[in-house]
Design an enzyme around this catalytic site. Structure first.
Site, PDB file in Angstrom:
ATOM      1  N   ASP A  42       8.108   7.971  44.454  1.00  0.00           N
ATOM      2  CA  ASP A  42       7.332   6.769  44.131  1.00  0.00           C
ATOM      3  C   ASP A  42       8.219   5.538  44.017  1.00  0.00           C
ATOM      4  OD1 ASP A  42       8.651   7.490  41.847  1.00  0.00           O
ATOM      5  OD2 ASP A  42       6.945   7.242  40.499  1.00  0.00           O
ATOM      6  N   ASP A  97      24.091 -14.511  61.485  1.00  0.00           N
ATOM      7  CA  ASP A  97      24.497 -13.301  62.212  1.00  0.00           C
ATOM      8  C   ASP A  97      25.870 -13.562  62.811  1.00  0.00           C
ATOM      9  OD1 ASP A  97      24.706 -10.971  63.638  1.00  0.00           O
ATOM     10  OD2 ASP A  97      23.043 -11.370  65.002  1.00  0.00           O
ATOM     11  N   TYR A 119      34.579  -2.710  74.252  1.00  0.00           N
ATOM     12  CA  TYR A 119      34.599  -1.475  73.461  1.00  0.00           C
ATOM     13  C   TYR A 119      35.185  -0.358  74.326  1.00  0.00           C
ATOM     14  CZ  TYR A 119      31.031  -4.542  71.567  1.00  0.00           C
ATOM     15  OH  TYR A 119      30.357  -5.639  71.111  1.00  0.00           O
ATOM     16  N   HIS A 132      16.871 -10.885  64.866  1.00  0.00           N
ATOM     17  CA  HIS A 132      16.480 -10.944  66.268  1.00  0.00           C
ATOM     18  C   HIS A 132      15.147 -11.679  66.276  1.00  0.00           C
ATOM     19  CE1 HIS A 132      19.080  -7.308  67.737  1.00  0.00           C
ATOM     20  NE2 HIS A 132      19.786  -8.307  67.261  1.00  0.00           N
ATOM     21  N   GLU A 187      31.207 -13.217  67.368  1.00  0.00           N
ATOM     22  CA  GLU A 187      29.822 -13.718  67.413  1.00  0.00           C
ATOM     23  C   GLU A 187      29.664 -14.953  66.540  1.00  0.00           C
ATOM     24  OE1 GLU A 187      25.308 -11.998  66.556  1.00  0.00           O
ATOM     25  OE2 GLU A 187      27.049 -11.008  65.669  1.00  0.00           O
ATOM     26  N   HIS A 233      26.347   0.020  66.629  1.00  0.00           N
ATOM     27  CA  HIS A 233      25.537  -0.067  65.413  1.00  0.00           C
ATOM     28  C   HIS A 233      26.061   0.881  64.337  1.00  0.00           C
ATOM     29  CE1 HIS A 233      21.882  -1.758  67.853  1.00  0.00           C
ATOM     30  NE2 HIS A 233      22.823  -2.658  67.627  1.00  0.00           N
ATOM     31  N   HIS A 264      26.121  -4.433  76.302  1.00  0.00           N
ATOM     32  CA  HIS A 264      24.983  -5.129  75.696  1.00  0.00           C
ATOM     33  C   HIS A 264      24.879  -6.557  76.213  1.00  0.00           C
ATOM     34  CE1 HIS A 264      27.610  -7.435  72.946  1.00  0.00           C
ATOM     35  NE2 HIS A 264      28.252  -6.309  72.697  1.00  0.00           N
ATOM     36  N   ASP A 290      30.393  -7.085  61.382  1.00  0.00           N
ATOM     37  CA  ASP A 290      29.178  -7.779  61.828  1.00  0.00           C
ATOM     38  C   ASP A 290      28.276  -7.861  60.601  1.00  0.00           C
ATOM     39  OD1 ASP A 290      26.819  -8.655  62.980  1.00  0.00           O
ATOM     40  OD2 ASP A 290      27.006  -7.398  64.757  1.00  0.00           O
ATOM     41  N   ARG A 325      34.508  -7.631  68.996  1.00  0.00           N
ATOM     42  CA  ARG A 325      33.341  -8.494  69.221  1.00  0.00           C
ATOM     43  C   ARG A 325      33.533  -9.764  68.410  1.00  0.00           C
ATOM     44  NH1 ARG A 325      29.658  -5.090  68.330  1.00  0.00           N
ATOM     45  NH2 ARG A 325      28.912  -5.540  66.233  1.00  0.00           N
ATOM     46  N   GLU A 336      27.718 -13.457  71.578  1.00  0.00           N
ATOM     47  CA  GLU A 336      28.460 -12.337  71.012  1.00  0.00           C
ATOM     48  C   GLU A 336      29.003 -11.375  72.074  1.00  0.00           C
ATOM     49  OE1 GLU A 336      25.907  -9.455  68.944  1.00  0.00           O
ATOM     50  OE2 GLU A 336      24.246 -10.852  69.216  1.00  0.00           O
ATOM     51  N   HIS A 340      20.805 -13.474  71.543  1.00  0.00           N
ATOM     52  CA  HIS A 340      19.416 -13.310  71.119  1.00  0.00           C
ATOM     53  C   HIS A 340      19.055 -14.510  70.246  1.00  0.00           C
ATOM     54  CE1 HIS A 340      20.705 -12.095  67.050  1.00  0.00           C
ATOM     55  NE2 HIS A 340      21.550 -11.260  67.615  1.00  0.00           N
TER      56      HIS A 340
END
Length: 432
Positions: free
Chosen positions: A32, A265, A382, A355, A402, A237, A344, A254, A400, A378, A348
């Site tokens: 709950d 972001d 990799y 996003h 960004e 991710h 990728h 990130d 990366r 970004e 975005h």
């Protein structure tokens, strides 16, 4: 509330029927215990109302009630546990509703706002229980309309077709919130760079970031932070954030906060030991060159496909230069073999959602950028730890970079420009 009233006014002028948007549903975490509640972005954008179990109705054709809220009843016992509720009076006095009802009355009252409208703006499929209630209202309105000679909804249209085209262009009050989110995110990344050391754990860095977000007034994270050290930086991710960092590794972070419902972001990659190795430095400069080139291409009339293509070309030429790809860059781009290292897209939309909403193509062609849009840039590289086709010094490297970019009439503004990203500035920030 003036901001929300102005948004409703602009949308009401565009609606060709009645709009119905339910609040976000409460999600159960375990037994709950509930997940942290965060209002649906569309609902909040038009109301500023953050409570669950509510429904918004905008009815431009109604004689008196253009803005209607259905809300939970006041309940002193529940409010002692969960906090105060606006109730019917608060919905009108504090949030400006022309009319307000208990959400339990929706089935009986919806007919009053659906009748006389051939079009209903409502998103089907997100909330099956609400779908049944709204469609029940449509059915009742159709039955009454056939007997009483008035229109009923014969067309159901996703509200995104009108609302999201409003949201994609940010107004100054929205940009103020995004600038504040960017400033808080800057402080968190600087704190992370100063704290990271060999022997520390990724979750220690995550804790510093979250602490700075909350201490600075951000309500929540904009998304689950990625704190990837060493080979974890190659997982796009990655979210476990539980590995111990070691000498000579890179740390990819990130992370962005959400401030007053608006997101930042940002990704930065830096050496855990404070200094890039020669191989890390060379690869980092390839990514940085691609990112800077892409940012410079942002201007009204440009499009994200062209910007992505420019990033791919810059990355491929850099990877060929470093011996990680072989052959002519044009052929590598044509056969997409570069996706082994860059899989990728580059950008975005960014706004209330990390996003954010808004179409990317119009009339079958890439959408042109317009002043007021905010997007990310970004690029990354990799290299799998198990890739034995590259020199050992490159294996397990993930990089990366960004930033959050506002399109302006003259070109662009980088909202996150003061977060270090040149090699010299990053190494200086790592020294604290």
């Amino acid at each position: 509330m003036n901001v929300f009233a102005e948004r409703r006014k602009q949308l009401l002028e565009r609606l060709q029927g009645v709009l119905v948007i339910p609040a976000a549903q409460v999600a159960i975490r375990n037994n709950d215990v509930e997940h942290e509640y965060r209002q649906d972005s569309d609902f909040y954008y038009l109301t500023g109302f953050s409570e669950p179990e509510a429904v918004l109705v905008l009815a431009p054709n109604h004689a008196e009630h253009k803005f209607v809220l259905f809300v939970r009843k006041r309940d002193p016992e529940r409010e002692a546990y969960d906090g105060a509720r606006a109730g019917i009076d608060g919905a009108k006095e504090d949030f400006g509703a022309d009319a307000a009802y208990l959400v339990s009355e929706l089935d009986d009252k919806l007919y009053e706002y659906l009748k006389g409208n051939a079009r209903l703006y409502y998103r089907l499929g997100d909330n099956r229980a609400m779908d049944d209630r709204v469609l029940g209202g449509v059915r009742f309105t159709r039955q009454r309309g056939a007997r009483n000679n008035h229109l009923w909804p014969t067309e159901i249209v996703d509200p995104a077709t009108v609302l999201h085209e409003t949201r994609i262009i940010k107004r100054e009050d929205e940009l103020d919130r995004m600038r504040r989110a960017a400033a808080i995110t800057r402080d968190a990344h600087l704190g992370a760079m100063a704290l990271a050391r060999p022997g520390r754990y990724e979750y220690e860095i995550e804790a510093r970031i979250r602490e700075i977000f909350r201490r600075s007034g951000a309500e929540r994270i904009a998304y689950e932070p990625i704190i990837g050290s060493g080979p974890n930086a190659t997982v796009l991710h990655y979210r476990q954030n539980n590995r111990q960092m070691h000498e000579g590794e890179l740390l990819l972070i990130d992370a962005g906060c959400e401030y007053d419902y608006y997101a930042a972001d940002v990704t930065r990659t830096f050496p855990v030991s404070g200094t890039f190795s020669p191989a890390q430095w060379r690869l980092y400069e390839v990514v940085l060159e691609a990112q800077v080139t892409a940012i410079e291409a942002v201007k009204p009339g440009a499009n994200l496909d062209a910007i992505h293509d420019e990033v791919v070309e810059t990355l491929v030429r850099g990877l060929v230069r470093e011996g990680l790809l072989e052959g002519e860059p044009e052929k590598i781009i044509e056969d997409r073999s570069y996706k082994r290292f860059y899989m990728h897209r580059t950008s975005h939309w960014l706004g209330m959602d990390v996003h954010d909403v808004g179409v990317y193509y119009q009339g079958g062609a890439p959408r042109s950028l317009e002043p007021g849009m905010v997007l990310t840039i970004e690029p990354g590289i990799y290299i799998s730890p198990s890739d034995d086709k590259v020199p050992a010094e490159y294996r397990g490297l993930g990089i990366r970079i960004e930033d959050d970019i506002l399109v302006t009439p003259e070109g662009y503004t980088n909202l996150t420009a003061d977060i270090p990203k040149s090699v010299a500035d990053v190494e200086r920030a790592c020294r604290g």
